[in-house]
Design an enzyme around this catalytic site. Structure first.
Site, PDB file in Angstrom:
ATOM      1  N   TYR A  49       2.093   5.129  -4.236  1.00  8.29           N
ATOM      2  CA  TYR A  49       2.399   5.615  -5.586  1.00  8.29           C
ATOM      3  C   TYR A  49       3.117   6.960  -5.530  1.00  8.29           C
ATOM      4  O   TYR A  49       2.850   7.854  -6.347  1.00  8.29           O
ATOM      5  CB  TYR A  49       1.114   5.715  -6.411  1.00  8.29           C
ATOM      6  N   ASN A 112      -5.393  -2.161 -14.816  1.00  8.24           N
ATOM      7  CA  ASN A 112      -4.532  -3.278 -15.216  1.00  8.24           C
ATOM      8  C   ASN A 112      -4.457  -4.395 -14.179  1.00  8.24           C
ATOM      9  O   ASN A 112      -3.469  -5.122 -14.085  1.00  8.24           O
ATOM     10  CB  ASN A 112      -3.152  -2.760 -15.613  1.00  8.24           C
ATOM     11  N   HIS A 115      -1.293  -4.985  -8.845  1.00 14.00           N
ATOM     12  CA  HIS A 115      -0.004  -4.357  -8.522  1.00 14.00           C
ATOM     13  C   HIS A 115       0.925  -5.451  -8.033  1.00 14.00           C
ATOM     14  O   HIS A 115       0.495  -6.351  -7.309  1.00 14.00           O
ATOM     15  CB  HIS A 115      -0.165  -3.318  -7.409  1.00 14.00           C
ATOM     16  N   GLU A 126       6.523  -2.268   1.079  1.00 19.75           N
ATOM     17  CA  GLU A 126       5.084  -2.358   0.780  1.00 19.75           C
ATOM     18  C   GLU A 126       4.385  -3.343   1.712  1.00 19.75           C
ATOM     19  O   GLU A 126       3.262  -3.082   2.162  1.00 19.75           O
ATOM     20  CB  GLU A 126       4.894  -2.741  -0.694  1.00 19.75           C
TER      21      GLU A 126
END
Ligand code: UDP
Ligand code: MG
Length: 154
Positions: A49, A112, A115, A126
């Protein structure tokens, strides 16, 4: 085929929604190329992040993302990055369209559920950040000829 990277966040783990979320990806026709449980820490989250480290909510985000172990996945399919991003829904789950994972399961901008990589380039970065090469599997899925037409299977 294209690969993308997904995290089932602590909100998914804590609410026992792991099966519901993974089922959606599988029913869509995405192949699980890699999957494991891991405990995230601040160091990897500052990388993952990096675009948010200076935001005031970053400490809360770290607390949230380290609250339980997470499940990380590599999902594979044609245009997998865009497909999985569309299945994810808007960042704030209250604004996410019903039918998306966040839209169906969430009520929070932070908690939420998942990801998902936002570009093919970031998906590669990633995947390399969270998986060793030998943790990603290249195997045939017998359902593939029923999921794609022959000219979509390259
Ligand atoms: N986030 C948050 N508040 C914000 C923006 C983001 O708590 O105002 C959290 C949220 O969990 C989000 C993550 O930081 O999923 C990464 O933010 P990004 O903008 O990359 O959204 P995403 O790509 O996850 O939709
Ligand atoms: Mg993002």
């Amino acid at each position: 085929m294209e690969q993308t990277f997904v995290i089932l966040k602590p909100s998914t783990i804590s609410r026992s929604l792991v099966g519901d979320v993974i089922e959606r990806y599988q029913r869509k026709g995405l192949k699980i190329a890699g999957i494991k449980m891991m405990q995230l820490g601040e160091e990897i989250l500052r990388e993952h992040y990096a675009h948010l480290v200076d935001r005031p909510f970053f400490p809360l985000l770290v607390k949230s993302m380290t609250a339980t172990p997470v499940i990380v996945m590599v999902l594979e399919g044609k245009d997998a990055v865009a497909v999985v991003r569309a299945m994810t829904g808007a960042t704030n789950a209250r604004n996410a369209v019903p039918g998306t994972i966040r839209g169906d399961f969430g009520m929070s901008g932070q908690e939420n559920l998942v990801h998902a990589s936002d570009s093919v380039e970031n998906a590669k970065i990633e995947i390399n950040r969270f998986f060793r090469p030998e943790e990603i599997f290249n195997y045939g899925l017998v359902t593939v000829p029923a999921i794609y037409s022959p000219d979509e299977m390259d």
